[in-house]
Design an enzyme around this catalytic site. Structure first.
Site, PDB file in Angstrom:
ATOM      1  CD  GLU A 108      20.564  21.695 -18.179  1.00 25.71           C
ATOM      2  OE1 GLU A 108      21.019  20.746 -18.110  1.00 25.71           O
ATOM      3  OE2 GLU A 108      19.216  21.994 -18.523  1.00 25.71           O
ATOM      4  CD  GLU A 158      17.726  17.491 -13.178  1.00 27.45           C
ATOM      5  OE1 GLU A 158      18.338  19.124 -13.306  1.00 27.45           O
ATOM      6  OE2 GLU A 158      18.696  16.887 -14.104  1.00 27.45           O
TER       7      GLU A 158
HETATM    8  N1  BES Z   1      18.881  16.870 -17.623  1.00 30.15           N
HETATM    9  C1  BES Z   1      17.818  17.808 -17.437  1.00 30.15           C
HETATM   10  C2  BES Z   1      17.466  17.245 -18.815  1.00 30.15           C
HETATM   11  C3  BES Z   1      15.594  16.458 -19.060  1.00 30.15           C
HETATM   12  C4  BES Z   1      14.788  16.550 -18.064  1.00 30.15           C
HETATM   13  C5  BES Z   1      16.515  15.112 -19.812  1.00 30.15           C
HETATM   14  C6  BES Z   1      13.556  15.508 -18.359  1.00 30.15           C
HETATM   15  C7  BES Z   1      15.589  14.568 -19.683  1.00 30.15           C
HETATM   16  C8  BES Z   1      13.999  13.963 -19.362  1.00 30.15           C
HETATM   17  C9  BES Z   1      17.938  19.342 -17.018  1.00 30.15           C
HETATM   18  O1  BES Z   1      19.297  19.396 -16.536  1.00 30.15           O
HETATM   19  C10 BES Z   1      16.956  20.570 -17.094  1.00 30.15           C
HETATM   20  O2  BES Z   1      16.270  19.819 -15.796  1.00 30.15           O
HETATM   21  N2  BES Z   1      16.631  20.924 -17.219  1.00 30.15           N
HETATM   22  C11 BES Z   1      15.309  21.790 -17.068  1.00 30.15           C
HETATM   23  C12 BES Z   1      15.133  23.241 -17.289  1.00 30.15           C
HETATM   24  C13 BES Z   1      16.243  23.903 -15.437  1.00 30.15           C
HETATM   25  C14 BES Z   1      16.063  24.694 -15.150  1.00 30.15           C
HETATM   26  C15 BES Z   1      15.161  22.833 -14.653  1.00 30.15           C
HETATM   27  C16 BES Z   1      14.392  21.597 -18.183  1.00 30.15           C
HETATM   28  O3  BES Z   1      14.405  21.153 -19.060  1.00 30.15           O
HETATM   29  O4  BES Z   1      13.199  21.908 -18.225  1.00 30.15           O
HETATM   30 ZN    ZN Z   2      19.171  19.619 -14.340  1.00 28.87          ZN
END
Ligand code: BES
Ligand code: ZN
Length: 851
Positions: free
Chosen positions: A290, A312
Site C-alpha cells: 500500500e 496492481e
Molecule cells: N487497491 C487495493 C485494494 C482494493 C482491492 C480496493 C479491490 C478495492 C477493490 C490494494 O492495493 C490491494 O491490492 N490490496 C490487496 C493486498 C495486496 C498486498 C495485494 C488486498 O487487499 O488483498
Molecule cells: Zn494494490
C-alpha cells in the site's frame, strides 16, 4: 442497488470526460443514519467535449444542487444525474444525505464498531456524493469534517483542527477512488521518518483502544518500506503526514488512499502472542504494497479500470522485491510460485480466465483477480529479465518523470521501456491481451560438443483468446555437467517463435539442463524432467528455485502415480529429500519448503490437464500416504531437526527465527504421525507465541485428539477477534473430510459467529472451500452449505459474496455426480431474486452461461 439489466463495459468504448476538475471541496456533517455531504466542484469544459454532463451517484438522497450559486433540477437515475451546464467554467454545488450506519456492503462511507470509515476503490465514491467517479478525473481535494469524534482524518496534510471539526488539504491531484475519511475514538501509535531530502514525516497507526500493543511491527514495516522505496526506486514520500487506520470490517486486505491507508485489522495488527510468523510476513508485505502505491497508483494512476494491472501488477512486483530483500529471495520466490500455480493457473484453466488487461467487464470489483495481480506482477518480472536490471531502472525512472500526475495505460508503460531500450515490445504486449497459461515442451540434442535445446510453446484457445499467437518467453537456463559442476551459468533464452532452438557449443561432455530457473516465466513446463533428471537436479542444481522444483516435480509425479494406479511412495524421491534435509548449509525455511507436498487442488489441476477426472478422496488418501512415507523414511532425522531448530532467544518475527520454527514445526507434523503427540502437547503448554501454539493445536486437532486444548485456546483468546478467526478456521481446516461441512455448520451456531464481519465469514467458509475433499465432497454437502450462506450474505455484502463464489470455478473438473451437485448449487444461487450484479456476473461466468 440492484440493476435490472447489468451492462457490459468495453475497453474499446473509452472516452475521456468532457471537463477538467480544478478543485473539490467536501464538507461532512457526520451522523450515523443521516450524514450530510456538501460538495463544491470547479468544472472547466474541455474544448472538444460534447456538452453533456453526467455525474455518478448511487443510493444518495439529493437535498440541493446549484450551479454558480443558482439552484438547478438535475435529472436523476439509479446511476447518477445529468444536468444542463454552461459551456464556460462553472462551480457545481450539491448537498446529499447518506446512511453510513446501514451500509453493510462496506463500500462508500460506512461504520465499523462505532467508527466511520470509507472504501472508495473502485467505484465507491459515487455512494458518497455526485461526482465523475472515474480514475482519469484527477483533482485537488479539501475536506472539512464535523463530528464529535476525537480523531477526524482525511487525505493530505492537516490544515486546522478544533473541537468537533477538522480540515484537511491534499495538494496532489487524485482520482476520487483514493479519497478517504476516518472518524472515531481511536488511539495513535506515533512515529516519524525523515526522507532522503530531509523532509520530516509524521507517521501514525490508528487503532481501537486495546490494540495499542499490536502496532509496533506494522510501524517498523512502514519505515522499512519508505527507506526501501527511496533506495531502490528513488521514490520519496510527498506529504507531511502518513496515517494508517486499522478497521475490523473490511472487504479486502488494505487500501492505498493518499496519505491515509485503511487496513483490515488482520493485515496490520500483530503481536508475538496473537500473530503467527506467516501473519507477520504478510503484514510486512501489505504495508509495503500500500505504501508503494503512493507512486505506482497514486502519483501515476490508471486511465480506466481496464488498466488495473498498471498499478496492481507493478505494485505486487515491487512488494515482492521488497520481501526478497528483507527476507530470503529463494523462499519468497518459491512461495510466490506456489501461490501463482494454486490460484492464477487455476483461474486461467477455468471459466473465469481473462487476460491481465481484460477487455470487458460488468462489475469491476470482480476483476481484482490473481491474473491481474499475480500474473500482472510476473509480466513485470519478465520485462525486467528481458531488458536487464539497469534498463529496467532507467525505464521506470522515465515512467515517473514522464507520467507524474497522469492517469495512464499499459501502452504508456510499455512505451517508456521501448524509448529507454530501443526495443520493440509489440509481441511482449500479448502477455497483457492473451488469456491462458502457455505450455512449453522441451527437446534435447547432443552432437559432438554442441548441445541444443528446442522449445515449443502452445496456448489453448479460449473464449477471450480464440486465436492465440506465440508470446515472448524468457527462459533462464543453465547447464550442469554430470559431476554437478556448472557448465553454463544463467542465460536468458528468448523464445519468440512457436518452436525454436538454442545451441551451446564447445562442451566437453553432454550437460544436464536446468531450465526456467527462478521460474523465469509464468508457464507450464511439460514432461521435461525424467525421474533421473529430477533426482540429479534435486541433488545438484545451483539454482535454489529449480532445486526445490525438482523435488516438487518428483513428489508430484509420484503422487500422480499413486492416485492413478495405486503405486507406492518412491524411494528415490524420499532419499533425495533426506539428503537435502540433512544439508545444514541450506536455510531451514528452504528445507521446510522441500518437505511440502503439492496442494491437493494442484494435483486435481494436473489430473484434469492430463485428461483425467480427479477424485478428491483418492487425492487426499495419496497425500496422507505420502506424509506417512516421509515420516517413516525420515524418522531418524526428524527428531534432530525438531530439536536443533527450536528457538531459544526471545521471539522475533524475522526470517531467521521464522525459518527455524517452520522447519521444527514441519518436523513436528511428521513426527506426530509415527511418534505420538507428546511433543505437540508439550509445545501447546509452553508456547509463548502464536506460531508455536497454533501449530501444536493444529497437530492435535488433526490427530483428533485436541478437544481440551481447543477449549483452553478458546477460553484464553475469546476476547481477541483476530485470534478467534484462527480458532474458527482451524477446526474446519483440520477436520477429517467427512466432517468438514458439519464442523462448519456447527460453528455458524457459535455465539461469536458474526457472519456480517467479512473476516469471520471467511474464517469459516474460506476454510471450508480450501478443504479439498471436504468442499468437493461427493455428497454435495460442501457446495450446498456454502451456497446457503452466500445466498444469505449477498444482500448485505455483494462484494465479499462475489469474491467467494470463485471457489466454484473448478466445478467442471470433477465427476458427473459432483458436477450435478455443484450445478444445482449454482442454479439455486442464480435463482435468487434480486441477486447482486457482482454475484450474478461471477455465477454466470462460472456456470458457463456466456459460452
Ligand atoms: N487497491 C487495493 C485494494 C482494493 C482491492 C480496493 C479491490 C478495492 C477493490 C490494494 O492495493 C490491494 O491490492 N490490496 C490487496 C493486498 C495486496 C498486498 C495485494 C488486498 O487487499 O488483498
Ligand atoms: Zn494494490
Amino acid at each position: 442497488m440492484r440493476d435490472a439489466a447489468p451492462k457490459t463495459i468495453y475497453l474499446s468504448d473509452y472516452k475521456p470526460f468532457g471537463y477538467d476538475v480544478d478543485a473539490v471541496e467536501l464538507t461532512f456533517d457526520l451522523q450515523p443514519n443521516a450524514t450530510r455531504v456538501k460538495s463544491r466542484v470547479a468544472f472547466v469544459p474541455k474544448p472538444e467535449a460534447d456538452g453533456s454532463f453526467f455525474l455518478h451517484g448511487e443510493q444518495l438522497k439529493l437535498i440541493s444542487a446549484q450551479i454558480d450559486g443558482r439552484p438547478v433540477s438535475p435529472e436523476l437515475s439509479e446511476q447518477g444525474l445529468s444536468c444542463q451546464v454552461p459551456q464556460t467554467p462553472f462551480v457545481w454545488e450539491a448537498e446529499v444525505e447518506i446512511d453510513p450506519a446501514h451500509n453493510t456492503a462496506l463500500e462508500g462511507l460506512y461504520m465499523s464498531n462505532g467508527m466511520y470509515c470509507t472504501q472508495c476503490e473502485a467505484e465507491g465514491f459515487r455512494k458518497i456524493t455526485y461526482y465523475p467517479d472515474r480514475p482519469d478525473v484527477m483533482s485537488v481535494f479539501t475536506v472539512h469534517i464535523n463530528g464529535p469524534h476525537p480523531v477526524l482524518l482525511s487525505n493530505g496534510n492537516p490544515v486546522t483542527r478544533g473541537d468537533g471539526f477538522a480540515e484537511w488539504h491534499d495538494p496532489w491531484p487524485k482520482p476520487a477512488y483514493l479519497f478517504a475519511l476516518v472518524a472515531g475514538d481511536l488511539v495513535a501509535h506515533p512515529d516519524d521518518f525523515t526522507t532522503k531530502s530531509g523532509r520530516k514525516v509524521d507517521l501514525n497507526l490508528y487503532v481501537r483502544p486495546g490494540d495499542e500493543g499490536k502496532c509496533a511491527f506494522g510501524m517498523q514495516a512502514l519505515k522499512a518500506s519508505m527507506a526501501w522505496d527511496e533506495e531502490e526506486y528513488g521514490r520519496e514520500y510527498d506529504l507531511d503526514i502518513f496515517n494508517i487506520v486499522a478497521v475490523d470490517d473490511f472487504n479486502m486486505g488494505a487500501m492505498e488512499n493518499k496519505g491515509l491507508n485503511v487496513f483490515n485489522s488482520s493485515a496490520v495488527l500483530a503481536s508475538p502472542e496473537t500473530a503467527t510468523d506467516m501473519n507477520f510476513e504478510r503484514i510486512e508485505a501489505i504495508i509495503a504494497h500500500e505504501y508503494f502505491h503512493n507512486w505506482t497508483g497514486n502519483r501515476i494512476t490508471c486511465r480506466d479500470w481496464f488498466q488495473l494491472c498498471l498499478k496492481e501488477g507493478l505494485t505486487v512486483y515491487r512488494d515482492s522485491q521488497f520481501t526478497s530483500d528483507m527476507r530470503s529471495a529463494a523462499v519468497k520466490r518459491i512461495r510466490d510460485v506456489i501461490d501463482l500455480r494454486g490460484r492464477q493457473f487455476a483461474e486461467d484453466q477455468g471459466p473465469l480466465a481473462h487476460p491481465v488487461r481484460p477487455e470487458s467487464f460488468q462489475e469491476i470489483n470482480n476483476f481484482y483477480t490473481a491474473t491481474v495481480y499475480e500474473k500482472g506482477a510476473e509480466v513485470i518480472g519478465m520485462l525486467r529479465r528481458l531488458v536487464g536490471a539497469d534498463a529496467y531502472s532507467k525505464a521506470v525512472d522515465l515512467y515517473f518523470e514522464r507520467h507524474d500526475g497522469q492517469a495512464c495505460t499499459i501502452e504508456d508503460w510499455l512505451k517508456v521501456f521501448e524509448d529507454a531500450t530501443g526495443r520493440n515490445l509489440d509481441q511482449f504486449k500479448l502477455w497483457y491481451s492473451q488469456a491462458g497459461t502457455p505450455r512449453l515442451t522441451m527437446k534435447e540434442a547432443w552432437d559432438k560438443g554442441t548441445y541444443t535445446l528446442q522449445f515449443t510453446q502452445k496456448l489453448k484457445p479460449s473464449e477471450t483468446t480464440p486465436d492465440p499467437q506465440p508470446q515472448v518467453i524468457p527462459i533462464v537456463a543453465g547447464l550442469l555437467f554430470p559431476s554437478g559442476k556448472e557448465a553454463v551459468s544463467d542465460q536468458v533464452l528468448e523464445l519468440t517463435e512457436a518452436t525454436q532452438s538454442f545451441s551451446f557449443e564447445g562442451l566437453k561432455e553432454r550437460p544436464i539442463p536446468s531450465v526456467l530457473r527462478g521460474f523465469s516465466a509464468p508457464v507450464v513446463l511439460e514432461n521435461t524432467l525424467t525421474p533421473e533428471h529430477a533426482a540429479f537436479l534435486l541433488a545438484h542444481d545451483t539454482d535454489p528455485f529449480n532445486r526445490w522444483e525438482a523435488g516438487r516435480s518428483l513428489a508430484k509425479a509420484n503422487l500422480l502415480n499413486m492416485i492413478r494406479n495405486g503405486s507406492e511412495p518412491d524411494e528415490s524421491y524420499l532419499s533425495g529429500l533426506g539428503t537435502v534435509l540433512a544439508d545444514r548449509s541450506l536455510d531451514p525455511s528452504y528445507r521446510a519448503l522441500m518437505l511440502g507436498l503439492p496442494s491437493q487442488s494442484d494435483l486435481a489441476t494436473a489430473l484434469f490437464d492430463a485428461g483425467d477426472v480427479p477424485d478428491p478422496d483418492a487425492i487426499w488418501t495419496a497425500c496422507e500416504t505420502m506424509g506417512h512415507a516421509q515420516a517413516g523414511h525420515l524418522k531418524d532425522i526428524l527428531p534432530i531437526l525438531f530439536e536443533e531448530n527450536q528457538v531459544a532467544e526471545a521471539y522475533a518475527p524475522n526470517a531467521d527465527q521464522s525459518g527455524r520454527r517452520s522447519l521444527a514445526n514441519a518436523s513436528l507434523w511428521l513426527l506426530s504421525l509415527t511418534d505420538g503427540l507428546d511433543r505437540a502437547r508439550a509445545q501447546f503448554e509452553t508456547a509463548d507465541n502464536m506460531t508455536q501454539q497454533l501449530t501444536a493445536l493444529s497437530v492435535l486437532l488433526r490427530a483428533q485428539d485436541g478437544a481440551s486444548e481447543l477449549r483452553a485456546f478458546e477460553t484464553q483468546w475469546s476476547s481477541d477477534r483476530l485470534v478467534m478467526d484462527k480458532w474458527f478456521a482451524l477446526q474446519v481446516v483440520q477436520a477429517p473430510p467427512a466432517e468438514v461441512s458439519a464442523t462448519a455448520l456447527a460453528l455458524t451456531a457459535h455465539a461469536d459467529f458474526n457472519w456480517k464481519n467479512p473476516n469471520r465469514f471467511r474464517a469459516v467458509f474460506g476454510a471450508l472451500a480450501s478443504h479439498h475433499p471436504g468442499f468437493h465432497s461427493a455428497s454435495g454437502a460442501g457446495y450446498n452449505l456454502l451456497a446457503d450462506w452466500l445466498i444469505k450474505l449477498d444482500p448485505i455484502n455483494p462484494q465479499t459474496t462475489a469474491r467467494m463464489c470463485a471457489v466454484f470455478q473448478t466445478w467442471r473438473r470433477y465427476d458427473t455426480g459432483r458436477q450435478a451437485h455443484a450445478r444445482a448449487a449454482l442454479d439455486r444461487m442464480l435463482a435468487v431474486s434480486d441477486l447482486s450484479r457482482d454475484t450474478t456476473e461471477m455465477l454466470e461466468r462460472i456456470r458457463g452461461d456466456s459460452i
